[in-house]
Write a protein that holds these residues in place. Structure first.
Motif, PDB file in Angstrom:
ATOM      1  N   SER A 124     -71.673 -61.391 -25.283  1.00  0.00           N
ATOM      2  CA  SER A 124     -70.250 -61.288 -24.932  1.00  0.00           C
ATOM      3  C   SER A 124     -70.125 -60.720 -23.519  1.00  0.00           C
ATOM      4  N   ASN A 126     -65.973 -64.800 -21.732  1.00  0.00           N
ATOM      5  CA  ASN A 126     -66.584 -65.990 -22.335  1.00  0.00           C
ATOM      6  C   ASN A 126     -66.124 -66.118 -23.786  1.00  0.00           C
ATOM      7  N   LYS A 127     -66.560 -67.191 -24.429  1.00  0.00           N
ATOM      8  CA  LYS A 127     -66.015 -67.546 -25.755  1.00  0.00           C
ATOM      9  C   LYS A 127     -66.388 -66.512 -26.825  1.00  0.00           C
ATOM     10  N   ASN A 128     -67.399 -65.684 -26.551  1.00  0.00           N
ATOM     11  CA  ASN A 128     -67.822 -64.708 -27.559  1.00  0.00           C
ATOM     12  C   ASN A 128     -66.913 -63.482 -27.628  1.00  0.00           C
ATOM     13  N   GLU A 169     -63.765 -61.435 -28.314  1.00  0.00           N
ATOM     14  CA  GLU A 169     -62.591 -61.576 -29.179  1.00  0.00           C
ATOM     15  C   GLU A 169     -61.354 -61.078 -28.434  1.00  0.00           C
ATOM     16  N   SER A 170     -60.215 -61.600 -28.858  1.00  0.00           N
ATOM     17  CA  SER A 170     -58.989 -61.273 -28.141  1.00  0.00           C
ATOM     18  C   SER A 170     -58.714 -59.760 -28.151  1.00  0.00           C
ATOM     19  N   GLU A 191     -58.433 -68.197 -15.876  1.00  0.00           N
ATOM     20  CA  GLU A 191     -59.680 -68.905 -16.170  1.00  0.00           C
ATOM     21  C   GLU A 191     -60.676 -68.683 -15.033  1.00  0.00           C
TER      22      GLU A 191
END
Ligand SMILES: NC(=O)c1ccc[n+]([C@@H]2O[C@H](COP(=O)([O-])OP(=O)(O)OC[C@H]3O[C@@H](n4cnc5c(N)ncnc54)[C@H](OP(=O)(O)O)[C@@H]3O)[C@@H](O)[C@H]2O)c1
Length: 272
Positions: free
Chosen positions: A111, A133-135, A137-138, A158
């Motif tokens: 993350s 990155n996508k790992n 969490e919000s 982005e």
């Protein structure tokens, strides 16, 4: 606990901002730097915990800020890679290093939050742009944003915009220092003392920026409002247009964006 590896200009500014911010009672911080004088100074000022080495810092913290120079990042990642656990969230401030740089070295499951801060963070008026990155969490991204709020404005964008961000808010304070210096030079030529000229120029830039932010109005409307026909402001604006100052600033941002792209694509794990 929140960890900081690298406590130079930016690392110390972030530590100080977080501690003096609203969250200070609920946040515990542990710091580590090669240079012991830097961590000792933070310990003296804020009573922070100082880690003896990266291992003890990683053992005690789950969110870890990496605030070393881009060319030092490869070495640091080599040191911490075997010590990372799945719950570690890395937050990096290194300019020009894309998230893919960290994923390439630490694996795609790591993350990573990337920040682009600027030096006005030192006075609580910074601009910080965040991407993850996508790992991540919000809630983790929100936690980082909340922590950074005392340092200035924080927004999420982005990563594809980060070269332009680096060119505008990252390098931007240098352009504005040059503007302040140039305005003061003009006033000194017209007879003002250097101290007074610098104060007038700095406060004018500060006040104009605050008007843009507070009113949310387009700067061209604010400009037109103080430009009376055949007046002093109009004469000055004509002189600036003759020097093509508008396109010069736009070109400066474009040049810095290209340079940032170039640096990012050329950087290997050794920071070369
Ligand atoms: N300053 C800015 O305006 C600005 C703006 C945006 C982003 N950034 C980014 O912020 C990062 C830090 O910049 P800075 O100006 O704060 O740099 P800095 O003042 O040189 O601080 C970096 C600190 O990290 C230490 N360090 C280096 N490698 C280390 C390691 N492996 N383990 C522990 N400590 C280590 C350095 O110690 P030694 O000196 O002893 O090696 C130094 O004390 C950079 O990546 C930069 O791109 C800075």
């Amino acid at each position: 606990m929140i960890g900081f590896i690298g406590c130079g200009n930016m690392g110390s500014a972030m530590v100080e901002g977080i501690i003096t911010g609203r969250l200070r009672k609920s946040v515990e911080i542990i710091v580590y730097d090669h240079d012991i004088s830097r961590t000792e100074s933070l310990k003296e000022r804020f009573g922070l915990k100082v880690a003896a080495d990266p291992l003890s810092l990683l053992r005690e913290s789950s969110e870890v800020f990496l605030s070393v120079k881009p060319q030092e990042m490869g070495g640091l990642l080599q040191t911490i890679k075997p010590l990372l656990r799945p719950e570690h969230l890395l937050i990096t401030v290194a300019a020009g290093l894309n998230i893919s740089f960290y994923e390439k070295y630490l694996g795609k499951e790591q993350s990573v939050v990337r920040l682009m801060p600027n030096t006005p963070c030192l006075v609580g008026e910074g601009m910080i742009v965040v991407c993850s990155n996508k790992n991540v969490e919000s809630w983790q991204e929100q936690l980082i944003i909340k922590l950074l709020k005392p340092l200035g404005k924080v927004i999420v964008l982005e990563e594809k915009h980060f070269d332009a961000v680096t060119a505008l808010s990252g390098s931007g304070p240098a352009y504005i220092f040059l503007v302040i210096e140039s305005l003061a030079d003009g006033a000194v030529e017209m007879g003002l003392s250097r101290d007074v000229a610098l104060m007038l120029a700095s406060q004018t830039v500060f006040g104009a920026a605050k008007m843009c932010l507070d009113s949310g109005e387009n700067p061209s409307i604010l400009k037109n409002r103080i430009t009376s026909p055949a007046g002093t402001t109009s004469a000055a604006l004509m002189a600036l247009e003759e020097g093509a100052v508008r396109s010069l600033f736009a070109k400066a941002v474009a040049a810095a964006t290209h340079r940032s792209k170039e640096m990012g694509s050329n950087m290997d794990l050794n920071g070369n």
